[in-house]
Design a protein around this motif. Structure first.
Motif, PDB file in Angstrom:
ATOM      1  N   ARG A1669       0.836  -1.206   0.000  1.00  0.00           N
ATOM      2  CA  ARG A1669       0.000   0.000   0.000  1.00  0.00           C
ATOM      3  C   ARG A1669       0.866   1.249   0.000  1.00  0.00           C
ATOM      4  O   ARG A1669       0.599   2.230  -0.716  1.00  0.00           O
ATOM      5  CB  ARG A1669      -0.942  -0.020   1.191  1.00  0.00           C
ATOM      6  N   GLU A1670       1.912   1.267   0.777  1.00  0.00           N
ATOM      7  CA  GLU A1670       2.808   2.424   0.833  1.00  0.00           C
ATOM      8  C   GLU A1670       3.488   2.681  -0.497  1.00  0.00           C
ATOM      9  O   GLU A1670       3.620   3.824  -0.950  1.00  0.00           O
ATOM     10  CB  GLU A1670       3.842   2.225   1.938  1.00  0.00           C
ATOM     11  N   LYS A1673       1.117   4.396  -3.041  1.00  0.00           N
ATOM     12  CA  LYS A1673       0.964   5.838  -2.799  1.00  0.00           C
ATOM     13  C   LYS A1673       2.154   6.589  -3.372  1.00  0.00           C
ATOM     14  O   LYS A1673       2.009   7.642  -4.004  1.00  0.00           O
ATOM     15  CB  LYS A1673       0.840   6.098  -1.299  1.00  0.00           C
ATOM     16  N   THR A1674       3.339   6.095  -3.197  1.00  0.00           N
ATOM     17  CA  THR A1674       4.551   6.752  -3.715  1.00  0.00           C
ATOM     18  C   THR A1674       4.513   6.844  -5.235  1.00  0.00           C
ATOM     19  O   THR A1674       4.875   7.867  -5.834  1.00  0.00           O
ATOM     20  CB  THR A1674       5.787   5.977  -3.254  1.00  0.00           C
ATOM     21  N   SER A1676       1.891   6.925  -7.268  1.00  0.00           N
ATOM     22  CA  SER A1676       0.878   7.895  -7.714  1.00  0.00           C
ATOM     23  C   SER A1676       1.394   9.331  -7.561  1.00  0.00           C
ATOM     24  O   SER A1676       1.163  10.198  -8.422  1.00  0.00           O
ATOM     25  CB  SER A1676      -0.420   7.703  -6.915  1.00  0.00           C
ATOM     26  N   LYS A1677       2.143   9.615  -6.501  1.00  0.00           N
ATOM     27  CA  LYS A1677       2.718  10.967  -6.303  1.00  0.00           C
ATOM     28  C   LYS A1677       3.721  11.288  -7.408  1.00  0.00           C
ATOM     29  O   LYS A1677       3.725  12.372  -7.982  1.00  0.00           O
ATOM     30  CB  LYS A1677       3.401  11.046  -4.946  1.00  0.00           C
TER      31      LYS A1677
END
Length: 1838
Positions: A1669-1670, A1673-1674, A1676-1677
């Motif tokens: 999950r982490e 997120k990275t 997508s940024k």
């Protein structure tokens, strides 16, 4: 059926048909009538009277109607109007019949003076019982069979016969009856014989079938419906034909086989199937439709391992199988064209003893009839479901019922009678009978009844009574029969052991009542039988049924050693002459009870004897020999000589006249040819004389001067052909028959080459002891016999008044010659009556006789038929209704019947006399020998006395034994004779010796060879203990043979996965062809260097620049692709959510596979693991392993026991030595101090069994004496057994004695050495003296020493004995344990063997199921492989589609980049790029390179216009994409057009690839469906196999297994006791129980370990999920940051990869380079065309000059033409009118001139056209036209 008298016009009428192939229309008289549909091509039709059955019965007794009544039509036919010919075959009317009287064959008559009905058939007594299917049933009372050339319809109850004559006159081949019994078929013999279908009971010929075979038919059969008929022919064609017999048309025809075909039949259940059988074959036929039409296809039966056999009988079963017989009597069941199984009886006995001749299916039973005379009934279901159970191919069955008709019966065919409530059958007996059989097999079953009895086979002889209407016959069937031919009844028959060969009726001069019949037999015996009426005898109580006649043996004698061929009584009845094949003639005195008179030898076998008639002056005998010799002898004189003094019956100095026939046929033919030629010459000479006479008369009438000249044609004499050469046959022709014509003269008929004539011969003078071989004689006269070249006369007889000569022909025909009275020289032999009666092939007439009053003629043939004919006579005499049987003589019942000669090896009269004389001579010789022996005996006694006296004399006075030898040669000769006699005896006994040696070898092979070691029993020395070895045979076949497994176990999916690995093999469809590279063009050699132009340099620079840009874009693209590949690999390595570790999956599968089913094997749902499945092969291996293990242990124990036996032998040997030493020692010590000597152990016979087979001469002699004692005493079996055992013991004692107490040479040598070592030195014998003190001391010391040695030796003997007994006790204990194990092994062996037998029963079906599973599994694997290959190919095609789509995207992107931003023509150019146009398909062959550019451009414009029009229909705005808009960049417009073409290419490739993908999808779907079906079938097959395995396991569980248990092993106790019922117990080993308990603990520990591991894995999964999950997120940024940077730099989101790859517009650069190259090529082409134009202009100028010259010539010719025309006109006016009409020469000249003018005008026209053409620019110049007239004028001018 309509009667012929019926006038109904609508019904069919019988009409006339011609035999030739003529038109079907017929023109008759105006008053005739006809029918519409009766006529067919090439057929016969006759008007026929309606034959009633009663009329036929009446006509059967007299066949005059056949020959008297012509074919008369009772109904006048109507005129037939001519109609147009139509090719339609008209059908026959159902009411149409042929005329029987015109159809049948009629006698051949040479003169009209002889009536056709000269002989009429009265009755038939014979029956061709060996003809196949020669017994048919028309109704319950009427039988149908063939007799020669006649069909006989026999009412067997009324015993009336009806005859139907054959149409060909050459015999009848086969008959068949319609299933409805309303028709029957008669298949004949001859050249292209017919099959005639008769209607029953009217007996009218209904249909005729033609051209079915060449020579004869062998068999015919109707189908079950009766609408088809099958026929098969004989040699040479063997044609099988299927007929539509009602239409007289063949349906199918083919050759059946290359050998004899016995039978053809339809399958009762399928008319399209037939079966034929014959010599060494059976064939199965089927009507099949092929591309050429309906065909008859045959499949030959293959015997395989079974011996090839002639097939006589067979039957078609309802399911298509065929059951046939064989020569050896077994039944063969055929399926397809192979033998499914061979059926025999229990104990491998054959079903019949001999061939099976017929097989029938009746009411669910199979009936077989064989040559052994028995009928057997078999169960149909057993036969129909029979199958092979072992490698022999035999199946044993037993009949349900059996009927033995008689021992001497040979059943050939059977047919069932249609009697309600009864099961009666009629049987054809090949041994000469027709039987009625009752096959009901109930309590009231009737015994077999013989309805009719006949001769079997050829009839040897026939004779007629000289007093009444009786005839006697004999044949090789060993019977003599007597018939009353007037009343048509057989009277009596008599059977003998040998076949009859000749027969005569004794004349009245011998027997006044004509009651004696003389019969000769094949063994040389002559029997004289007396015929009498038994009703005249005295009737006794209890006498059997009295017959009408009875035969009794009166005399019997054996004059010959071979068969008797001729018998003849002397004209006065005093002498009986007999002739034989042994070349002797014997005479007997009739008055003296046939006392032998004598015999003489002849030069050849005798075929006929004939005494001279009464009108001859002397009584002479004519002897005709087969080899061409004819003898004549006077009647021998009868002398009264004492029979005892006669040494031989040979007549010395017999006066004989001999005629050795020499062939004169060639001379006769030469003589006849000379006469014929002389007659022709005489006729020609008469014709010449007649012509001369007429010419002379004409000259006289007209005068010499006025006679017209005649062209005299000289008749050239034709060259005469050479006369026939004189020919002598290498083998003399046999003489067939003959008869006297005058004293010393006779007629003979010959066969072979000399046939065709009767030869008149004359004897030379009488000679004594002359050599007949050197004699050659020729006949002096002859008579020509018509049509007898290949059909000679076989036998001749005359009527009583000699006005008729009856001849029996070889082909079974009768010929009657009508003679004048008193014509012995046959001057009037001309007119004759000829008719075929017997069978033409094998019905040669053996005997022909007329009755005593010439009212009947009787014939007997080799076809077994006997016919009686009525002889035509103008004076009709009322015949007697019945013959009169002679009355019995007075006292005949009290006469003793002479003893018959039944032994065929009995001595003949002459041999018996010679044997008697030889016995007398031998008796005298024996008396002389006995007298000489007595004399020798007296001399021998005297010699022995002399020898005794010699011994009594002193030694110096005695004679030596050699002194008595008078001559040494005599002794040598005696020894030589003795050795020769011994050799002779050895030779005589060689066969017996070899016989017993073979017997001994067989016994050894049977009993000794299989033995590896016999039982050896070793006894203890001091106790009664004993130990016996195992009687060990050689290893069994199971331990040796390791047969391959019948069906290999299918590998499991897990095993296949392990073998194949994770990857599948590469697709076999991948082609290994390498891509062919294009070869670079190379400049031609020798081309000079040329400096480059400026344009070329510019092109090269542009190319280099473009290449650099492209390489830079490619490097960027490679980097992008490599990065994509890395990402793809990374994503591929990413596990799915449901991912499982392959190692875990494999471990789970292994656990599932090998975990097994822990249910009991007896459970109904128990599933057998694959690795635990067992079959017969594995069980045999297990059994072999058990046998080999047990065999090894027994062999080891036997070795131990054998070593123990050898130890005992060694101990005994040593004890013997010690005892010997002990005796020597005891001889030196006082007796009071002697210790008892131990007894030496003995060897028992059981310990050395191999010595039972050792023997010597003394043993053999003792055995021989015992054998003699047994034979003499004839003791009981027990006594003989005890005597045998005693013999064995004595034998062993003797052997042991001879062996010297079982001591070998080594042991003796050892004992001798020991004794020598221990032997004390013997004292020298001196005179006895008193011993001294020292001596006494020495003696005491020796005594002590000897006592010690005595004690030592006794202890040693005891030690040896005790040691051996201990060894025996120990080994005995080990053997007892091994015995226990071997018993368990035997029990286990029994269990394994039972399991193996059970598995073998399951093996066949298991193999079938396993093969099905294997095949389905293989099919599934193949389909799965195809699916994988299809998926792989689809994946490749999808990749190619993606590549094409990417190329299309790149194309659009590149074009967009080339347009740039803010291009006002961007929309227009994009529309041009995206416009959809239709393009023509690319042609493989391009157009010619020489076409003009204008035509190319016009075609391109047309195609572009068409594409624009097509595309405009789909767009809203219409625009022209062929013209670049103004202010638009032309390069961009051209780039758009080029990219459009490229886009279209990409789209076409996409369409093709998508089509391929669609096809692959369809193929994938189809294969997937098939895989599902196969998987379903595989699962079903596996379930069936599993069910079969469970059934097999259940059957194995049912086997009883013996397990011995001790009491402490039984823990199943109830109230402290072992229950009686142990069926509910479970037998389990302690080791297995301990292992299971340990396994429980292991599983508990493993379970705890797995739970802990599971907990750790869950924690690890939670951690990984959080990290995932982490990371999302990275990512997508980072994507948002990149997007913002692009917008800030480029203003929009762009594709960086496309930007990198499209840094250069490669398409535009390529187009520019192409443009430059095109400009250069166009410039070159312009220069080339300018040069061509200049050359053509020059050619045009030259042609113009030439044509101008020709115009001048044409002008000159025109002027010349005008001049000639004017001149011609003047000449015509000046000539005048000398001739009225035009002359021929003028007409010809005018035509020539006209043609010349036309030619010139055509030339002018052609020249004008050429000039006009040349004036045009660019006109095509053609060659000048040369007219044909120019060439034609040249020869005319010449």
């Amino acid at each position: 059926m309509k009667e012929p008298d019926d006038q109904d016009a609508e019904e069919g009428r019988s009409g006339s048909r011609s035999d030739g192939k003529r038109s079907s229309r017929s023109i008759l008289k105006p008053s005739d009538d006809t029918t519409d549909d009766l006529f067919t091509d090439g057929e016969e039709s006759y008007l026929d009277d309606d034959l009633d059955l009663e009329d036929v019965i009446e006509s059967s007794h007299s066949s005059q109607e056949y020959f008297q009544t012509p074919a008369v039509s009772q109904e006048p036919p109507v005129e037939v109007k001519e109609e147009p010919e139509v090719d339609v075959k008209k059908k026959l009317s159902p009411t149409f019949y042929y005329n029987y009287l015109e159809l049948i064959s009629i006698p051949r008559v040479s003169s009209e003076s002889i009536p056709l009905h000269f002989l009429t058939l009265n009755h038939s007594f014979g029956y061709d019982c060996r003809k196949r299917a020669n017994l048919q049933l028309l109704d319950n009372n009427t039988l149908l069979y063939v007799a020669g050339n006649q069909m006989v319809l026999l009412d067997f109850k009324a015993k009336m016969q009806i005859y139907l004559q054959s149409s060909s006159g050459q015999g009848i081949g086969a008959i068949g009856v319609h299933p409805n019994k309303t028709y029957f078929a008669v298949a004949e013999k001859g050249s292209f014989p017919k099959i005639i279908i008769y209607e029953y009971p009217s007996l009218k010929p209904y249909r005729i079938l033609r051209d079915g075979t060449e020579k004869a038919y062998a068999y015919v059969d109707f189908n079950d419906e009766g609408n088809l008929l099958a026929s098969v022919g004989c040699h040479p064609d063997y044609t099988i034909t299927i007929w539509d017999w009602k239409e007289e048309q063949p349906i199918l025809r083919t050759k059946a086989f290359s050998q004899d075909v016995f039978k053809v039949t339809f399958n009762p259940d399928n008319d399209e199937q037939l079966t034929t059988s014959g010599s060494g074959h059976i064939k199965f036929w089927e009507m099949a439709f092929t591309f050429t039409g309906l065909k008859l296809q045959g499949s030959l039966g293959r015997f395989g391992k079974t011996s090839t056999s002639d097939i006589e009988g067979y039957a078609e079963l309802p399911d298509g199988k065929v059951l046939s017989g064989s020569e050896w009597g077994n039944l063969l069941l055929w399926e397809g064209s192979l033998i499914k199984v061979e059926l025999c009886r229990t104990g491998m006995k054959s079903c019949h003893n001999g061939s099976i001749n017929q097989i029938m299916l009746d009411e669910g039973e199979v009936i077989t009839a064989g040559s052994d005379g028995s009928v057997r009934i078999w169960d149909f279901e057993t036969i129909d479901t029979a199958d092979v159970i072992d490698d022999t191919g035999l199946l044993e069955i037993e009949p349900i019922n059996e009927l033995l008709v008689d021992k001497s019966v040979n059943l050939f065919s059977m047919i069932k009678m249609d009697e309600i409530g009864n099961n009666f059958w009629l049987a054809q007996d090949a041994n000469g009978a027709i039987w009625k059989l009752d096959l009901s097999f109930s309590n009231i079953t009737q015994d077999p009844e013989c309805l009719f009895s006949f001769h079997s086979g050829p009839i040897s002889a026939l004779a007629v009574s000289p007093l009444t209407y009786l005839m006697a016959t004999t044949a090789m069937d060993c019977s003599v029969r007597v018939y009353d031919f007037a009343s048509k009844n057989p009277l009596v028959q008599m059977k003998f052991k040998q076949g009859g060969t000749s027969l005569i009726w004794a004349p009245r001069s011998v027997s006044v009542s004509a009651s004696q019949i003389v019969v000769g037999f094949q063994d040389g015996v002559v029997r004289i039988l007396e015929l009498f009426d038994p009703k005249g005898l005295t009737v006794f109580a209890g006498r059997k049924k009295v017959l009408d006649a009875e035969l009794q043996l009166k005399y019997v004698f054996k004059p010959h050693t071979e068969e008797v061929t001729a018998l003849a009584y002397e004209r006065d009845g005093e002498i009986l002459a007999t002739g034989s094949e042994d070349k002797t003639v014997f005479f007997f005195d009739v008055e003296k009870e046939y006392k032998p008179v004598g015999f003489f030898n002849t030069p050849g076998p005798i075929c006929q004897l004939m005494w001279s008639p009464a009108n001859h002056p002397e009584s002479t005998l004519l002897i005709i020999c087969e080899n061409g010799y004819i003898l004549e002898c006077l009647c021998p004189t009868i002398k009264d000589v004492d029979d005892q003094n006669v040494v031989t019956f040979a007549i010395p100095d017999m006066l004989l006249r001999c005629f050795h026939f020499t062939s004169v046929k060639s001379k006769i033919l030469r003589f006849m040819e000379v006469q014929r030629r002389e007659k022709i010459k005489m006729m020609k000479e008469k014709e010449r004389e007649e012509r001369r006479r007429k010419l002379a008369e004409e000259r006289e009438a007209f005068g010499e001067e006025e006679v017209p000249e005649e062209v005299s044609e000289e008749e050239e004499e034709e060259e005469e052909e050479p006369l026939p050469e004189i020919f002598m046959p290498p083998t003399p022709s046999p003489i067939l028959c003959g008869f006297y014509s005058a004293p010393g003269k006779f007629w003979v008929s010959l066969g072979n080459y000399d046939a065709g004539f009767l030869y008149h011969c004359q004897f030379p003078s009488y000679l004594r002891n002359s050599d007949f071989q050197k004699q050659e004689n020729e006949p002096f006269d002859f008579r020509v016999l018509e049509d007898t070249e290949d059909n000679p006369i076989r036998t001749i007889t005359f009527s009583n008044d000699h006005t008729m000569m009856f001849c029996g022909m070889r082909n079974g025909a009768i010929r009657v010659y009508v003679l004048n009275e008193n014509d012995p020289f046959l001057v009037s032999l001309k007119d004759y009556w000829h008719f075929n009666v017997h069978d033409n092939n094998y019905g040669s007439i053996k005997s022909i006789f007329s009755s005593f009053d010439d009212q009947y003629l009787l014939t007997a043939g080799e076809d077994g038929n006997i016919f009686v004919f009525d002889i035509f006579s103008e004076f009709i005499i009322q015949k007697e209704a019945k013959a009169k049987v002679p009355s019995p003589r007075f006292g005949i019942e009290s006469e003793a019947i002479p003893e018959d000669i039944e032994d065929p090896k009995a001595y003949s009269i002459e041999n018996a006399r010679r044997k008697r004389e030889h016995d007398k001579l031998m008796k005298k010789v024996e008396e002389i020998k006995a007298h000489k022996r007595e004399q020798i005996k007296i001399l021998r006694n005297e010699f022995w006395k002399l020898l005794a006296l010699n011994k009594e004399l002193p030694a110096h006075m005695q004679f030596q034994r050699t002194d008595f030898n008078i001559d040494a040669k005599i002794h040598a000769e005696i020894h030589k004779k003795t050795s020769l006699k011994m050799e002779q005896v050895e030779k005589e006994l060689a066969w017996e010796k070899q016989k017993f040696e073979l017997g001994l070898k067989k016994l050894q092979d049977r009993f000794r060879e299989p033995l590896e070691s016999d039982t050896i029993v070793v006894y203890a020395i001091q106790s009664d203990h004993q130990i016996a070895s195992y009687r060990l045979t050689k290893p069994s076949k199971y331990s040796k043979l390791k047969r391959p497994s019948q069906s290999e176990r299918r590998a499991s999916k897990l095993e296949r996965f392990e073998k194949e690995g994770p990857g599948r093999k590469e697709s076999q469809r991948d082609t290994g062809g390498s891509i062919s590279l294009q070869e670079e063009s190379v400049s031609e050699k020798g081309k000079k260097f040329r400096p480059r132009t400026l344009s070329e340099i510019m092109v090269e620079n542009q190319i280099e620049k473009t290449k650099k840009l492209i390489q830079q874009a490619e490097r960027a693209q490679l980097k992008i692709l490599q990065r994509k590949k890395e990402w793809e690999e990374l994503y591929k390595s990413k596990p799915d959510d449901d991912y499982e570790d392959p190692r875990d999956v494999q471990a789970i599968k292994e656990a599932q596979t090998f975990m097994g089913d822990f249910n009991l094997k007896t459970a109904p749902d128990y599933k057998i693991p694959e690795h635990m499945r067992i079959n017969a092969a594995k069980k045999e291996e297990e059994l072999g392993f058990l046998d080999s293990m047990a065999h090894g242990k027994k062999r080891y124990m036997n070795k131990c026991i054998l070593s123990l036996r050898d130890l005992k032998l060694a101990v005994i040997e040593e004890i013997q030595c010690l005892v010997h030493e002990l005796k020597n020692i005891q001889s030196s010590i006082p007796a009071s101090k002697h210790m008892p000597i131990p007894q030496v152990p003995q060897i028992y016979p059981e310990e050395v069994p191999e010595r039972r087979f050792q023997y010597d001469e003394e043993t053999l002699l003792r055995f021989k004496r015992k054998q003699k004692k047994r034979q003499d005493a004839k003791s009981s079996s027990k006594q003989s057994g005890s005597g045998g055992s005693g013999g064995g013991l004595g034998f062993l004692k003797l052997s042991s004695g001879k062996e010297g107490d079982l001591t070998t040479r080594d042991s003796l040598s050892r004992s001798s050495k020991a004794s020598a070592f221990l032997e004390l030195p013997k004292q020298t014998e001196f005179e006895k003296a008193e011993p001294g003190d020292v001596e006494l001391e020495i003696m005491k010391r020796d005594e002590v020493k000897h006592l010690y040695m005595q004690q030592f030796l006794c202890n040693r003997i005891k030690e040896l004995t005790v040691t051996f007994d201990a060894e025996l006790h120990l080994l005995r204990h080990q053997k007892l344990k091994l015995d226990t194990k071997m018993k368990l092994s035997d029990l286990h062996h029994v269990t394994l063997f039972q399991e193996m037998l059970l598995l073998k029963n399951f093996e066949k079906q298991e193999n079938i199921l396993q093969e099905r599973v294997n095949s389905l599994d293989k099919e599934e694997q193949d389909m799965q492989w195809k699916i994988n290959e299809t998926l792989k190919e689809m994946e490749e095609k999808k990749n190619e589609i993606n590549k094409l789509q990417e190329q299309e995207k790149a194309l659009y992107a590149g074009f967009q980049a080339a347009l740039g931003e803010n291009n006002k023509f961007a929309n227009f150019l994009m529309k041009v790029l995206k416009k959809r146009i239709k393009r023509a398909k690319k042609k493989e062959v391009e157009g010619d390179a020489d076409e003009d550019e204008e035509s190319e451009e016009s075609s391109e414009e047309e195609s572009s216009l068409e594409s624009d029009e097509d595309a405009s229909g789909s767009e809203d705005d219409v625009f022209d994409d062929s013209i670049c808009p103004t202010n638009c960049d032309v390069s961009l417009f051209e780039l758009a057009l080029q990219l459009r073409e490229k886009r279209l290419d990409i789209e076409e490739a996409l369409v093709e690839e998508k089509k391929i993908v669609d096809n692959l999808k369809k193929e994938y779907d189809t294969i997937s469906k098939k895989v599902k079906v196969v998987a379903t079938n595989l699962n079903a097959a596996e379930e069936a196999l599993e069910a079969y395995q469970r059934e097999k396991q259940q059957r194995l569980n049912e086997l009883l297994v013996v397990i011995p248990l001790k009491l402490h092993q039984i823990e199943y106790v109830v109230f402290g006791e072992v229950p009686e019922d142990l069926s509910g117990t479970l037998v389990f080993s302690n080791h297995s129980l301990d292992r299971l308990q340990e396994r429980i603990v292991q599983l508990q520990e493993e379970n705890a370990k797995q739970q802990k591991l599971n907990k750790e894995c869950r924690e690890r999964r939670k951690l990984l999920t959080r990290e995932k999950r982490e990371m999302a997120k990275t990512i997508s940024k980072m994507e948002e940051t990149v997007r913002d940077l692009m917008i800030s730099k480029f203003g929009r989101v762009i594709d960086l990869e496309a930007l990198q790859t499209l840094s250069v517009n490669t398409t535009l650069e390529e187009l520019k380079i192409k443009k430059l190259r095109k400009e250069l090529s166009n410039a070159k082409e312009i220069r080339m065309w300018e040069e061509k134009i200049a050359q053509v202009r020059w050619d045009l100028m030259m042609k113009t000059k030439e044509h101008t010259k020709k115009l001048h010539q044409m002008n000159d010719l025109c002027l010349e033409k005008k001049k000639l025309d004017s001149r011609l006109n003047t000449l015509q006016n000046q000539q005048g009118n000398a001739f009225q009409g035009p002359r021929k020469a003028d007409i010809v000249a005018k035509q020539k001139v006209t043609e010349l003018v036309q030619t010139q005008s055509e030339k002018i026209t052609a020249l004008k056209e050429e000039i006009a053409l040349l004036r045009k620019k660019g006109g095509l110049i053609l060659p000048p036209i040369t007219p044909m007239q120019e060439n034609e004028m040249k020869p005319m001018d010449a």
